[in-house]
Design a protein around this motif. Sequence first.
Motif, PDB file in Angstrom:
ATOM      1  N   ASN A   1     -10.264  11.285 -15.095  1.00  0.00           N
ATOM      2  CA  ASN A   1     -10.608  12.470 -14.311  1.00  0.00           C
ATOM      3  C   ASN A   1     -10.799  13.729 -15.150  1.00  0.00           C
ATOM      4  OD1 ASN A   1      -7.888  12.888 -14.952  1.00  0.00           O
ATOM      5  ND2 ASN A   1      -7.384  13.754 -12.938  1.00  0.00           N
TER       6      ASN A   1
ATOM      7  N   ARG B   1      -6.322  14.865 -22.026  1.00  0.00           N
ATOM      8  CA  ARG B   1      -6.490  15.826 -20.937  1.00  0.00           C
ATOM      9  C   ARG B   1      -6.497  15.174 -19.551  1.00  0.00           C
ATOM     10  NH1 ARG B   1     -10.457  17.667 -24.419  1.00  0.00           N
ATOM     11  NH2 ARG B   1     -12.141  17.113 -22.990  1.00  0.00           N
ATOM     12  N   ALA B   2      -6.900  13.918 -19.479  1.00  0.00           N
ATOM     13  CA  ALA B   2      -6.990  13.246 -18.187  1.00  0.00           C
ATOM     14  C   ALA B   2      -5.599  12.945 -17.640  1.00  0.00           C
ATOM     15  CB  ALA B   2      -7.796  11.964 -18.327  1.00  0.00           C
ATOM     16  N   THR B   3      -5.486  12.928 -16.320  1.00  0.00           N
ATOM     17  CA  THR B   3      -4.204  12.631 -15.680  1.00  0.00           C
ATOM     18  C   THR B   3      -4.259  11.368 -14.825  1.00  0.00           C
ATOM     19  OG1 THR B   3      -4.766  14.071 -13.807  1.00  0.00           O
ATOM     20  CG2 THR B   3      -3.542  15.060 -15.646  1.00  0.00           C
ATOM     21  N   CYS B   4      -5.461  10.827 -14.617  1.00  0.00           N
ATOM     22  CA  CYS B   4      -5.588   9.564 -13.898  1.00  0.00           C
ATOM     23  C   CYS B   4      -6.889   8.898 -14.303  1.00  0.00           C
ATOM     24  CB  CYS B   4      -5.527   9.766 -12.376  1.00  0.00           C
ATOM     25  SG  CYS B   4      -6.950  10.629 -11.660  1.00  0.00           S
TER      26      CYS B   4
ATOM     27  N   CYS C   1      -7.884   8.083  -7.828  1.00  0.00           N
ATOM     28  CA  CYS C   1      -8.332   9.040  -8.853  1.00  0.00           C
ATOM     29  C   CYS C   1      -9.726   9.538  -8.516  1.00  0.00           C
ATOM     30  CB  CYS C   1      -8.308   8.362 -10.220  1.00  0.00           C
ATOM     31  SG  CYS C   1      -8.632   9.482 -11.611  1.00  0.00           S
TER      32      CYS C   1
ATOM     33  N   LYS D   1      -5.393   6.356 -24.525  1.00  0.00           N
ATOM     34  CA  LYS D   1      -4.198   7.076 -24.957  1.00  0.00           C
ATOM     35  C   LYS D   1      -3.664   6.511 -26.271  1.00  0.00           C
ATOM     36  CE  LYS D   1      -3.074   9.993 -21.523  1.00  0.00           C
ATOM     37  NZ  LYS D   1      -2.860  11.440 -21.708  1.00  0.00           N
TER      38      LYS D   1
ATOM     39  N   PHE E   1      -8.451   6.297 -20.348  1.00  0.00           N
ATOM     40  CA  PHE E   1      -9.010   7.475 -19.698  1.00  0.00           C
ATOM     41  C   PHE E   1     -10.422   7.760 -20.204  1.00  0.00           C
ATOM     42  CE2 PHE E   1      -4.454   7.707 -19.443  1.00  0.00           C
ATOM     43  CZ  PHE E   1      -4.221   8.126 -18.143  1.00  0.00           C
TER      44      PHE E   1
END
Length: 331
Positions: free
Chosen positions: A50, A63-66, A309, A277, A75
Motif C-alpha cells: 500500500n 514504508r508500506a504497512t500492508c 489492504c 522486507k 510489499f
Amino acid sequence: MKLLSAIALIASVQAGLRFPCSTLTIQRLDPVVQPGISPSAHVHHIVGGNAFNATMTGDVGARATCTTCQMSEDFSNYWTAHLYFKHPTNGSYHRVPVVPVQPLLGGSNGAQGGLTVYYTQFDLSRDNLAQQPIMAFKPGFRMTVGSPTATSRSHVGLNYQCLTGGSRGALQATIPDKPCSGGIFTSHHFPACWDGKNLDSADHQSHMYNTVDTDYFNNAPKCPSSHPIRVPQVTFETTWDTTKFNSLWPSGAPNPFVWSFEGSSYGTHADYMFGWKDDSLQRAMDKSECFYDGCGSIQKQAMSVANQCKIPDMVGEETDGWLDSLPGTMA
C-alpha cells in the motif's frame, strides 16, 4: 499448458516461490515510467503493497504497512496494463474483469482478482545455479518488460494463452483471434541477469539482460559479463475473464480485446518495483528443493487479511462500465 504439464514444471523448477496477490487498485498511475505524473497515460492493474503512489523512491518495503500478496513480507508492487473489450458495433469500451489464477494445486486461496507471482532460481527451467547463486534485489530496484509502443514481439517471455476447459492452450505472441471459453491468460516473464550496479536505467530495462531465446522454457546460459548477477526470475500470470463478452463477438470478426493503450497486442508490458522486507526474499532464494513457500523461510498471511489492504483512488475517473473512449491517451 495442461494441469499435468504445469505440475511437471514444478518438479523441474524445484525451488522458488509462487503465490497469489489480490488486486490493490486499478488506476492510471505508473511510478516507474511516468513518476510524479497523475494520471499516467493509461490504466494499470496493480497489486502488492500500500505504499504505491505516483512517486515512489527508496525502500518501498519500509514504508508500506500492508500488502495484497499472500507472502506477508512482500510489499513489492506488480502491475500491467489493463485489458478492455471494444464493442464491435458501437466502439465503446468495457474493462475486462480479472479473476484469480487457478493455482496448480488446490483452490484460489481466497484471492480477489489480482495475479500470481513467481520468483524462481532457474528461469522456469534448469540453470547454472551451482555456479551462479541467486542475489535478491536491493531496495529501490525496479524494472519493466515489454513496451506499449511495440509492433512486433519485443520479448520472448510475453505470452498469451486461450483458456479452454482444463487447458491453457499453446503460447501465443498476440491476443487469441477466437473466443476463449475460459478467458485469456497472460504471462510476463522478466529478465534474470542484473548489471550489479544500477537499480534502474533510463529505459527501465538496460540494467537487465535476458538469457532465454526462442523457447522460453529452454535452458538459459550463464549471465554475461555485462550483467553478471543472477537475480530471481520474476513472472506474473493473470487471468482475464473475457467469457462474458464472447457473445458480443460476431463470428469471423477481428479480435475485439485491446489493452488500455489500445495499440498492438505486441505492446503487452509489465512493471516491477521491489519491496520485500529486510532479507526475507534472500532467505527464500537460499533454499533449494522446495517450491511455493520458501521452505517456511518467509511468512504467509491469509488472503482474507490481504484482501483488506487498499489504497485510495488518487485519479478520480471512471475506468469501468461502458465508456465512449479509453481513459487517457498513450504518451
